[in-house]
Every structure is written in C-alpha cells, then in structure tokens.
Write an enzyme that holds these catalytic residues in place. Structure first.
Site, PDB file in Angstrom:
ATOM      1  N   ASP A   1      34.442  29.775   9.905  1.00  0.00           N
ATOM      2  CA  ASP A   1      34.203  28.336   9.826  1.00  0.00           C
ATOM      3  C   ASP A   1      32.879  28.060   9.106  1.00  0.00           C
ATOM      4  O   ASP A   1      32.039  28.962   8.919  1.00  0.00           O
ATOM      5  CB  ASP A   1      34.157  27.795  11.266  1.00  0.00           C
ATOM      6  CG  ASP A   1      34.547  26.329  11.359  1.00  0.00           C
ATOM      7  OD1 ASP A   1      34.583  25.648  10.332  1.00  0.00           O
ATOM      8  OD2 ASP A   1      34.799  25.875  12.495  1.00  0.00           O
TER       9      ASP A   1
ATOM     10  N   ASP B   1      41.012  19.343   9.756  1.00  0.00           N
ATOM     11  CA  ASP B   1      40.891  19.164  11.201  1.00  0.00           C
ATOM     12  C   ASP B   1      41.839  18.088  11.695  1.00  0.00           C
ATOM     13  O   ASP B   1      41.982  17.895  12.901  1.00  0.00           O
ATOM     14  CB  ASP B   1      39.454  18.775  11.571  1.00  0.00           C
ATOM     15  CG  ASP B   1      38.596  20.003  11.828  1.00  0.00           C
ATOM     16  OD1 ASP B   1      39.162  21.111  11.898  1.00  0.00           O
ATOM     17  OD2 ASP B   1      37.369  19.856  11.954  1.00  0.00           O
TER      18      ASP B   1
HETATM   19  C1  DGJ Z   1      35.683  22.968  12.928  1.00  0.00           C
HETATM   20  C2  DGJ Z   1      37.032  23.571  12.700  1.00  0.00           C
HETATM   21  O1  DGJ Z   1      37.670  22.965  11.627  1.00  0.00           O
HETATM   22  C3  DGJ Z   1      37.832  23.459  13.978  1.00  0.00           C
HETATM   23  O2  DGJ Z   1      39.131  23.930  13.778  1.00  0.00           O
HETATM   24  C4  DGJ Z   1      37.127  24.229  15.053  1.00  0.00           C
HETATM   25  O3  DGJ Z   1      37.112  25.581  14.730  1.00  0.00           O
HETATM   26  C5  DGJ Z   1      35.719  23.698  15.229  1.00  0.00           C
HETATM   27  N1  DGJ Z   1      35.003  23.657  13.980  1.00  0.00           N
HETATM   28  C6  DGJ Z   1      34.955  24.540  16.202  1.00  0.00           C
HETATM   29  O4  DGJ Z   1      33.643  24.189  16.268  1.00  0.00           O
END
Ligand code: DGJ
Length: 738
Positions: free
Chosen positions: A479, A549
């Site tokens: 991430d 997301d």
């Molecule tokens: C952002 C990501 O896109 C999410 O899927 C998740 O992993 C969160 N960060 C966790 O902090």
C-alpha cells in the site's frame, strides 16, 4: 516484419504488417517524424512526406534558405533553441546558462530482441524473434552529449515501445530539466483527447474533449502516478468507437510524476509528449553520467478502441508483468480490511478465514494493523514486527493457523511510510522527506520515507525479509497512502534536489525487485489508497493492483470500465464487500457485487459469518462460478459493449482464446418501468459457432454479434425463477458455450 534503413535517403521504416513508423534524418541532422499508422509498403524514399513550404515570419535554420524551419517539420525528439517554438522533448541547462542544444544523427544499430532497461520497468520479449530494436545515436557536438533513442517493434503487436538515454561524455556538469520518453508530431489535430481522471474512490473516469490549438495535458506532481490522472491517454478520430475508427494509445511505464501533453500549434499539427514531468525535475548529468528515461508504449488501432485495449491487455499481461503468477488464474481471496478495520484479534481473523474456507476461498489476506503499536492510523507505520498483544504468536503462528485451514496467507505492508509515533521514526527522524526548518505536512498522519536513500530501502527490505522468511506468506498487498510534499532529501546536495522524486521511484522499484527475486512465489498486489498508483510501472513487479477503495458495485462499473482501456482484467483487483456499502452507503444485490468483481481478480472484503445461510449459499455458488471461469475472465479477450458513462446500462464480455466460451456481464443502474426492448451486440465470437446461452437456447455467433443478445428487462435481473422481481442495480452474467 522488420526495421529497414534506407541509406540513400536516411530513412527508417519500422513495420510489422500491422503498423508502420517512419523517421528520417532532417537537413540539420535532427530526426524527423514522417508517419505513424496502419502499415504501408516499404520504399527507398518517403522524402515526399517531408513537406516544407516557405512561410512568412518563419525563422529558418540555414542562412540563405527560407524553407527549412523546425517549426514547420514534424520531429522525433525536438529541442528548444533553434527554430521550433513548441515545447521540446529534451532541455539541458549548461554552466554558461544556455539551454540550447543541437542533436545530430551520428549512427544507428538494429538488433534482434529488446534490451532490458537498467533499474526501470519495461516490456520485454522472451525470444529474440519476438521483436527488433532500433537504437539511434545523436550527438550534441558542443556539449559532447550523446542521445540514444531506442525503438522496439514487436512482431505480433501494433506497438512501438520507446525510450531515450543521455550520456555526458563532456567535461561539464549539466542539468537535465526535461527528458521525455516520447515525442510524436502528428500531421493534424483532428482528434479527440481521451484521458482517465478522478480522485480517491472515483479513479479513472473517462473524459473526452476535442483537441484545440494550444496546450492540453494531464499530469501528476504528487510523487506517484495518482488517482487524479493516469499515465495513459488516447487520441482518437471523431466518430471512433469500440469497433471502428483510428486511435492511438500512449502509455508511460512509470509510477511517479508524469506529464502527458498535446500541443496543437496554429497550423493544427499536434505534438504529443509523454514522460517524467519536467515540473520540479532537474537531473544533474555529471561527466560520464547517464540518464535513462522510462519507457513509453504507443499502440495503434484502425479498428476502434476495443482493439487498442486488447493490444495493451495482451502486451502488459504477458510481456510487462513477470514472474510465477503472470499466467496463472488469481487466487480467490478474502481481505479483512472492510470486515474489521483495525479492530481484530487473532481468533477473529481465523474465524473470518474459516468461514471463507468453507465457502471455497483460497487466500486470506491480513490488511493494515498487525504490526508495531498500530491500532489506529496515528501510530506504528515503519515498525514491521507483529503486534504481540493482538497476535500473541506473531505472524508465523497466524500464518500457520491459516495454512492449517488449507488456505494461503497474505499480508499487507506500507513500506514507504512511517508514523512519527514509531520506533523507526524515533531512531531516524531524518529519514523522512522534509525540507529543513519547514513544517512537515502529513497525509493520514503519516510521513514519507526517503526511498532515494539506499540505507532506507535496505532497512525496510531487511525488516520485510525477516517476516517473509519466517512466516508462510504467499501474497503481499503493498500500500501507499499519501502524496509526497516538502520534497527535499537530507542525503542529496543542493544541486541534486530536483532528482529526488525520480530517485524515490527508483528506490520503490529496487525494493520491489529485491523482494520479487528473494520471494519469487509471492503474488504482489500494488495499492495506493486504492488506485493511486495503478500504472504499468508497477505491473512489472505486481501483476495485479487494488483498483479503488470504492468497493460499491455501481461505482466500480465506471472505475473498472475506465481502467480497462489500458489495463488487463487480470490486473484489476475487485472485491465483494458488505452492504450498505462503506463508501457510498448504497445497498446492491450480492449477485451484482459478485458479477462486477468477477471481471477482476475476484475476492471478498467482508465477514462472511455475518451473512445469512441463503447468502452463504450464493457466495459458494459465486466462488464455484469464478473457479470455473476465471481463466476466461482474467486471460480471455475483453470487449466493452455498453458504457456506464453513456447510459443506465453497462455491458462487457470476456471470450476464451478458442472462442468456445464467453461471459457477458450486463448491469443496470436504476430500474425502469416498462422500458424498451433491448439487445446488446456481442463481440469477439466465432460467427460460425452455435452458442448455448446459460445452458439453454442456442444462437449462432453471427446473430449474437450482428443482431444482438436480447436483454429486455421487464421481469428480473438475475432471471432466476426464485428471484422474481427486478430492481435497481440488477445484473446478469450470460454464459455462452459453443
Ligand atoms: C488503503 C487501501 O486502499 C485499503 O484497501 C486498506 O489497505 C487501507 N489502506 C489500510 O490502511
């Protein structure tokens, strides 16, 4: 197929039967561009394509000659400073303050295959027969700088992959302030400019505008390719659609700041430039120094956008992505993020995994919150050791327990970041990117580690290596949750600060590469707050990416549709999540959530224990369906049929390579009462084959493609007898078998 050089006219012709790319050395020794498009027959001279007409008020290169003005010829890698007043592909600041350069053809080589790009991701070939590469060397004699322009022609793709390299053989320190990966002068501007723009949770929405005189561009200055714009654009002729018309796709294999710009001059020629964003970029090219640009890929289609997309899909799926997972159907996963966020215990995680295993899920992914003192987003980033209060047996025991269930185990990292409340920051406060004496801005309470520094990358590598060599980890979600600000590195001298953001991305690539090498069995999924770094650069290391997301099925129609213009379904991370949806609060049927996610690397992101037995039964059916068809969905040919940007309906389909199996996804946003009769014209089928539809009636491929498949929806979306009424957000996947 071949790369031809005609010495009498100094002309290069790259052609593979699908495309032709023509260049010629101009009277001043610079490289001119003559043509890029559908293949044409080769000949000794294409000099007639080099149009030069006397124009009043033009500045001309040679005294006594009023014809040759760089402003009025199409060029290959233009410079500023002589007679061209458009934006250049390269600019070099010299010790005397001059920025004038003059690159003159020196020599060229034509080789089989495609050389690797040192330290940078790029397309590749597996045997020398797959491609030929032309490298043209140009020289600025005064600076003693060599410019190498490299063009690869693939035998099987209507594609040119190109890059540029500069070498300083002189004795002066130079500053490279612009070094684009591609520049292409097109003879007219009768195009629409298509780009894919958005923001967090609404990535890659399709935007279309007419090219106009002046400059139009998309870019990133955020240190990552960004949610806001993608390093992929198209120029298409007005009227071009999915199946017809001329379009060129431009894609930059890079994950940092980029610029994709089209400058239309007042004679209506269009200059496309793409590469590292010159904004803030300044690379010191010392004597014996080299600068290598990222690769840019140009794909041509005269059969519409669908054809262009399938070119990128195939090339990027099989000749950009690498490693053991490249050609394998992707495991069906369950991710705990939306199920628990930071609120979990080891037993809770195992209970989520257990339910998922019962339903057929293959991989359990533990997301954020397992390390350091990470119980919220203020703390812990940088401390890559398990939080033993929540996971008393560490990652090793949890991974063993998941393994004991018969599932693979995956783990989340955010390697590039640190919280101030972390042991890492306390030990190395100077390791974050920040400007001396100035406030450091945060994003999600976190700060960016200076990945331009080898010792920082080494430290993170060692921390990750330790965990990965102790526990059974088969997947990593990498991430990256903030853009970079206060760009300044403690480790770089003043005259190299403009190198920071490129060096940062090189550090990211280096860490990926080392982990790929040390753990070749691990499947990597890239992520940046969803799709904030969804680009070809990362596909080289991570064959799939978390697309957004926003996990709402209806939002995902636009996001996945936009993403599909350049990126293959096998790279599009897509999950079924809970309702009401956590981003938009929408309630959609479980069937539609799965019908959207299965055109991606399918998974779940909820606690299946919270579902009813009837829903669990549905989940089991979805997983069985995905296991049966994922090869076709992820590795078949993808066709867009109806755009969510145009109407209430979306449709797309995947067709197996042998054309015997096809899956057509049909999605309705809002319900309508007593609507019209509707059909969707399918694509990519064999006209001769007779296909059963959902195991029932059969129709010939030609009828399905030319007359269409009936989708009139006055009754029910899923069309199952036990689900009578159709509502908002219904969908159906038609299964066609020859
Ligand atoms: C952002 C990501 O896109 C999410 O899927 C998740 O992993 C969160 N960060 C966790 O902090």
């Amino acid at each position: 197929m071949g790369i031809f050089y005609h010495s009498a006219t100094n002309t290069f012709h790259l052609t593979n039967g699908q495309i032709s790319y023509l260049m010629k050395v101009l009277p001043n020794g610079a490289l001119g561009q003559l043509y890029f498009g559908q293949a044409i027959r080769d000949r000794e001279s294409f000099d007639h394509l080099l149009e030069m007409k006397r124009r009043p008020m033009s500045s001309c290169v040679f005294e006594g000659d009023s014809l040759f003005s760089l402003e009025h010829v199409k060029q290959e890698y233009p410079v500023y400073g002589s007679t061209d007043f458009r934006h250049p592909a390269v600019e070099i600041l010299q010790p005397n303050g001059s920025r004038i350069t003059d690159f003159v053809y020196e020599s060229h080589t034509i080789t089989k295959g495609k050389p690797r790009l040192q330290g940078l991701p790029a397309t590749y070939c597996e045997s020398d027969d797959e491609a030929e590469t032309l490298t043209i060397c140009l020289q600025d004699k005064i600076l003693d700088v060599s410019l190498y322009l490299q063009y690869t022609l693939f035998a099987g793709y209507p594609v040119i992959a190109r890059n540029a390299r500069l070498e300083n053989h002189g004795k002066q320190d130079l500053h490279l302030t612009t070094a684009m990966s591609l520049s292409l002068d097109l003879p007219d501007s009768q195009y629409e400019f298509v780009h894919f723009s958005g923001a967090w949770s609404r990535e890659r929405h399709m935007k279309v505008r007419r090219l106009e005189q002046g400059i139009q561009s998309v870019e990133s200055v955020r240190g990552h390719s960004s949610h806001n714009h993608n390093p992929f654009i198209m120029l298409r002729r007005p009227g071009t659609d999915e199946v017809s018309g001329e379009v060129i796709g431009f894609s930059l294999v890079y994950s940092g700041n980029f610029l994709a710009q089209i400058e239309v001059d007042t004679w209506d020629t269009a200059r496309v430039t793409m590469g590292i964003n010159p904004f803030g970029f300044d690379w010191k090219l010392s004597p014996d120094g080299t600068f290598q640009t990222p690769e840019a890929v140009m794909a041509y289609s005269c059969q519409g956008m669908g054809n262009m997309s399938r070119t990128f899909h195939s090339l990027y799926r099989s000749r950009l992505a690498r490693g053991q997972w490249r050609d394998k159907p992707r495991p069906i996963l369950i991710n705990n993020w939306e199920a628990t966020y930071f609120n979990f215990t080891e037993d809770k995680l195992v209970s989520i995994a257990q339910a998922a295993k019962e339903d057929g899920v293959e991989l359990f992914v533990l997301d954020d919150g397992w390390f350091g003192r990470r119980t919220n987003d203020w703390t812990g980033l940088g401390d890559w050791e398990a939080n033993l209060e929540r996971l008393p047996g560490g990652i090793t025991r949890l991974a063993d327990r998941i393994d004991g269930l018969g599932m693979k185990f995956g783990l989340w990292f955010e390697p590039e970041m640190v919280n101030k409340d972390s042991d890492l920051y306390r030990a190395h406060p100077d390791w974050i990117i920040h400007a001396p004496g100035r406030r450091t801005s945060h994003g999600r309470n976190q700060f960016v580690l200076d990945f331009s520094r080898k010792e920082v990358v080494d430290w993170i590598y060692n921390a990750m290596f330790k965990i990965l060599s102790q526990a059974k980890v088969s997947y990593i979600k990498w991430d990256m949750n903030r853009s970079i600000t206060e760009n300044y590195s403690q480790a770089l001298p003043a005259d190299r600060q403009g190198e920071l953001l490129h060096r940062y991305i090189l550090g990211v690539y280096d860490l990926y590469d080392r982990l790929n090498t040390a753990f070749p069995h691990i499947l990597f999924e890239s992520c940046a707050s969803g799709g904030g770094r969804f680009d070809p650069g990362l596909l080289y290391y991570a064959p799939q990416g978390w697309t957004s997301d926003d996990s709402d099925a209806i939002e995902r129609l636009k996001i996945q549709y936009g993403t599909s213009f350049c990126y293959p379904v096998s790279s599009i991370g897509a999950h079924v999540s809970a309702v009401p949806n956590h981003q938009v609060n929408r309630i959609t049927p479980l069937s539609t959530r799965a019908n959207v996610a299965c055109f991606g690397t399918f998974g779940y992101e909820l606690d299946l224990n919270q579902l009813t037995e009837k829903e669990r039964e549905q989940v089991r059916e979805q997983i069985a369906f995905m296991k049966e068809y994922r090869q076709v969905l992820q590795f078949g040919d993808f066709y867009r049929l109806l755009s969510p940007f145009d109407s209430n309906f979306t449709a797309w389909m995947a067709v197996s390579q042998d054309k015997r199996t096809a899956l057509a996804g049909w999605y309705k946003t809002l319900n309508e009462v007593n609507g019209p009769y509707r059909r969707i014209k399918l694509q990519g089928l064999n006209p001769e084959y007779s296909y059963t539809i959902d195991g029932g009636d059969s129709r010939f491929g030609d009828e399905l493609m030319h007359v269409g498949l009936l989708t009139t929806d006055s009754a029910a979306g899923e069309r199952k007898p036990e689900e009578p009424a159709s509502g908002d957000f219904d969908s159906h996947i038609f299964v066609l078998k020859a």
